[in-house]
Design a protein around this motif. Structure first.
Motif, PDB file in Angstrom:
ATOM      1  N   ILE A 100       0.168   8.492  -0.584  1.00 19.70           N
ATOM      2  CA  ILE A 100       0.119   7.711  -1.823  1.00 19.70           C
ATOM      3  C   ILE A 100      -0.344   8.563  -2.997  1.00 19.70           C
ATOM      4  CG2 ILE A 100      -0.195   5.541  -0.627  1.00 19.70           C
ATOM      5  CD1 ILE A 100      -3.160   5.669  -1.208  1.00 19.70           C
ATOM      6  N   SER A 116      -3.024  10.788  -3.378  1.00 22.56           N
ATOM      7  CA  SER A 116      -4.443  10.894  -3.744  1.00 22.56           C
ATOM      8  C   SER A 116      -4.882  12.316  -4.056  1.00 22.56           C
ATOM      9  CB  SER A 116      -5.317  10.321  -2.622  1.00 22.56           C
ATOM     10  OG  SER A 116      -5.067   8.941  -2.443  1.00 22.56           O
ATOM     11  N   ASP A 145      -4.013   9.738   4.059  1.00 22.30           N
ATOM     12  CA  ASP A 145      -4.200   9.264   2.690  1.00 22.30           C
ATOM     13  C   ASP A 145      -4.052   7.747   2.638  1.00 22.30           C
ATOM     14  OD1 ASP A 145      -4.318   9.077  -0.067  1.00 22.30           O
ATOM     15  OD2 ASP A 145      -2.434  10.129  -0.452  1.00 22.30           O
ATOM     16  N   SER A 184      -0.459  -0.268   6.284  1.00 23.13           N
ATOM     17  CA  SER A 184      -1.659  -0.333   5.456  1.00 23.13           C
ATOM     18  C   SER A 184      -2.614  -1.436   5.888  1.00 23.13           C
ATOM     19  CB  SER A 184      -1.276  -0.542   3.985  1.00 23.13           C
ATOM     20  OG  SER A 184      -0.440  -1.671   3.829  1.00 23.13           O
ATOM     21  N   SER A 196      -0.913   3.821   5.577  1.00 28.38           N
ATOM     22  CA  SER A 196      -0.568   2.944   4.454  1.00 28.38           C
ATOM     23  C   SER A 196       0.845   3.247   3.969  1.00 28.38           C
ATOM     24  CB  SER A 196      -1.570   3.132   3.317  1.00 28.38           C
ATOM     25  OG  SER A 196      -2.844   2.655   3.692  1.00 28.38           O
ATOM     26  N   GLY A 197       1.683   2.207   3.917  1.00 25.29           N
ATOM     27  CA  GLY A 197       3.077   2.352   3.503  1.00 25.29           C
ATOM     28  C   GLY A 197       4.025   2.706   4.616  1.00 25.29           C
ATOM     29  N   ILE A 255       6.528   7.127   3.550  1.00 24.34           N
ATOM     30  CA  ILE A 255       5.088   7.375   3.475  1.00 24.34           C
ATOM     31  C   ILE A 255       4.617   7.576   4.907  1.00 24.34           C
ATOM     32  CG2 ILE A 255       2.854   6.485   2.766  1.00 24.34           C
ATOM     33  CD1 ILE A 255       4.118   5.062   0.512  1.00 24.34           C
TER      34      ILE A 255
END
Length: 396
Positions: A24, A26, A136, A188, A227-228, A236
């Motif tokens: 994502i 970060s 992440d 996520s 996440s994703g 992701i």
């Protein structure tokens, strides 16, 4: 079918590795990782008498040099409990080079750790990390410190908060009694997005705490949510079907698998890719998938897990009406797959997370007191409700 208990190593903490470019974002704008010490904190699910750490360069583009490494019991604010510090070695040497695309296990160290202990892991990276293998986001504060600070008992001045899990992917322990690992693979909502950082409030972590509180500390929990993430396509993170061998089946002490994937596949397939979300959806390549595709994907994961002789559970897909990605077509697909999960008999047990989260007055929506404000992810109370709904006898 019986689960495997082992007198050998068991995974006590895990975070699925991914490329910094496939997360994502970060690390965007973060200073390069070069001649720094990474100090990161992980909360173990189960205890034992010995510890080893799994480093990862699985998405690196150059060999990763680790100059020094230490572990110890964490104190708040980045400190290490005096007397608990242990030097990590690699084939007896104080440092190591991790090849491109590979993980690296440290040598075991004698360190008694109780269940739910927080462990501090410090790595000195003397060179530059060209491409960081990470997870992440982190959801647990870590830091970068200039130079070699692995032996620092407290967090030195000049430390920067590290927004990802960098270069570590697992901690294994040697239990004092036979134990087994429960691995949760998901997106996520498994990863804990929406929960309060530094509180360990993802539902797998809360489940681990429940097991310990009920005297069932021989079931360790490894959270392999991204996440994703999707089941059938990369984007992701690597898709669940592609990463299943690495993140799940290779887990030391594997005894049970919980599948909590497929929701993002259905949501993203139903959203028009030429509409207002077009730029966002570029992170999710691949052709649309059908409910039959997602069902077939579940069956593949079940078959591969059962080849290892382990129990396989599945969660239903929780509601998402009101989220940016919601469409009526996606909702229909979610309900179709959930009905199959509940009734097919494909799994050894079903955790009905849809029933836990849905608003009785609006079944396509999460109850307002259980989501993080986005109608998609849980808040702390939402993840607590999921963990509390799990029948602990499934892990006896």
């Amino acid at each position: 079918m019986t689960t495997k208990n082992t007198a050998g190593w068991v995974r006590s903490w895990g975070a699925s590795p991914q490329s910094a470019h496939d997360g994502i974002g970060s690390l965007e704008g973060y200073p390069p990782l070069a001649d720094v010490t990474l100090r990161q904190v992980v909360r173990l699910s189960g205890g034992g008498s010995r510890v080893r750490v799994r480093l990862t360069n699985e998405f690196g583009t150059a060999p990763l040099t680790v100059g020094a490494a230490r572990v110890g019991l964490a104190l708040p604010g980045g400190g290490v409990r005096p007397g608990s510090e242990r030097v990590l070695t690699f084939a007896g040497a104080p440092g190591a080079t991790v090849p491109v695309g590979a993980p690296l296990l440290s040598d075991p160290v004698d360190l008694p750790v109780p269940a739910l202990a927080k462990l501090s892991v410090s790595l000195h990276v003397p060179g530059r990390v060209e491409t960081c293998t990470c997870h992440d986001p982190a959801l647990e504060t870590g830091w970068t410190i200039p130079g070699d600070a692995v032996a620092a008992p407290a967090l030195p001045e000049g430390a920067l908060v590290l927004p990802v899990r960098a270069l570590i992917s697992a901690v294994d322990v040697l239990p004092d009694v036979p134990a087994g690992a429960v691995v949760v693979v998901g997106d996520s909502r498994t990863d804990g997005a929406g929960s309060t950082p530094d509180t360990n409030h993802s539902w797998p972590e809360l489940l681990a705490a429940r097991l310990v509180e009920r005297g069932m500390a021989n079931s360790y929990v490894s959270n392999q949510g991204i996440s994703g993430n999707r089941m059938l396509h990369d984007g992701i993170g690597v898709g669940a079907l592609a990463r299943f061998d690495r993140d799940v089946l290779a887990t030391p002490g594997l005894g049970r698998v919980v599948l909590s994937v497929g929701g993002n596949d259905l949501l993203i397939s139903a959203v028009p890719h030429d509409g207002p979300l077009a730029d966002f959806l570029k992170m999710f390549p691949g052709d649309p998938v059908t409910t039959d595709d997602v069902i077939a994907g579940h069956l593949q994961l079940v078959a591969r897990a059962r080849d290892r002789g382990v129990l396989v559970y599945a969660t239903t897909i929780a509601p998402f009406e009101g989220a940016d990605l919601y469409t009526p077509e996606g909702e229909d697909a979610r309900r179709t797959v959930n009905e199959w999960i509940r009734t097919s008999g494909a799994f050894d047990a079903v955790l009905d997370f849809d029933a836990v989260w849905r608003d009785p007055a609006h079944p396509g929506r999460i109850r307002d007191d259980l989501h993080a404000g986005d109608h998609l992810h849980g808040n702390d109370a939402g993840y607590r409700a999921l963990a509390d709904s799990v029948d602990l006898s499934l892990f006896a």
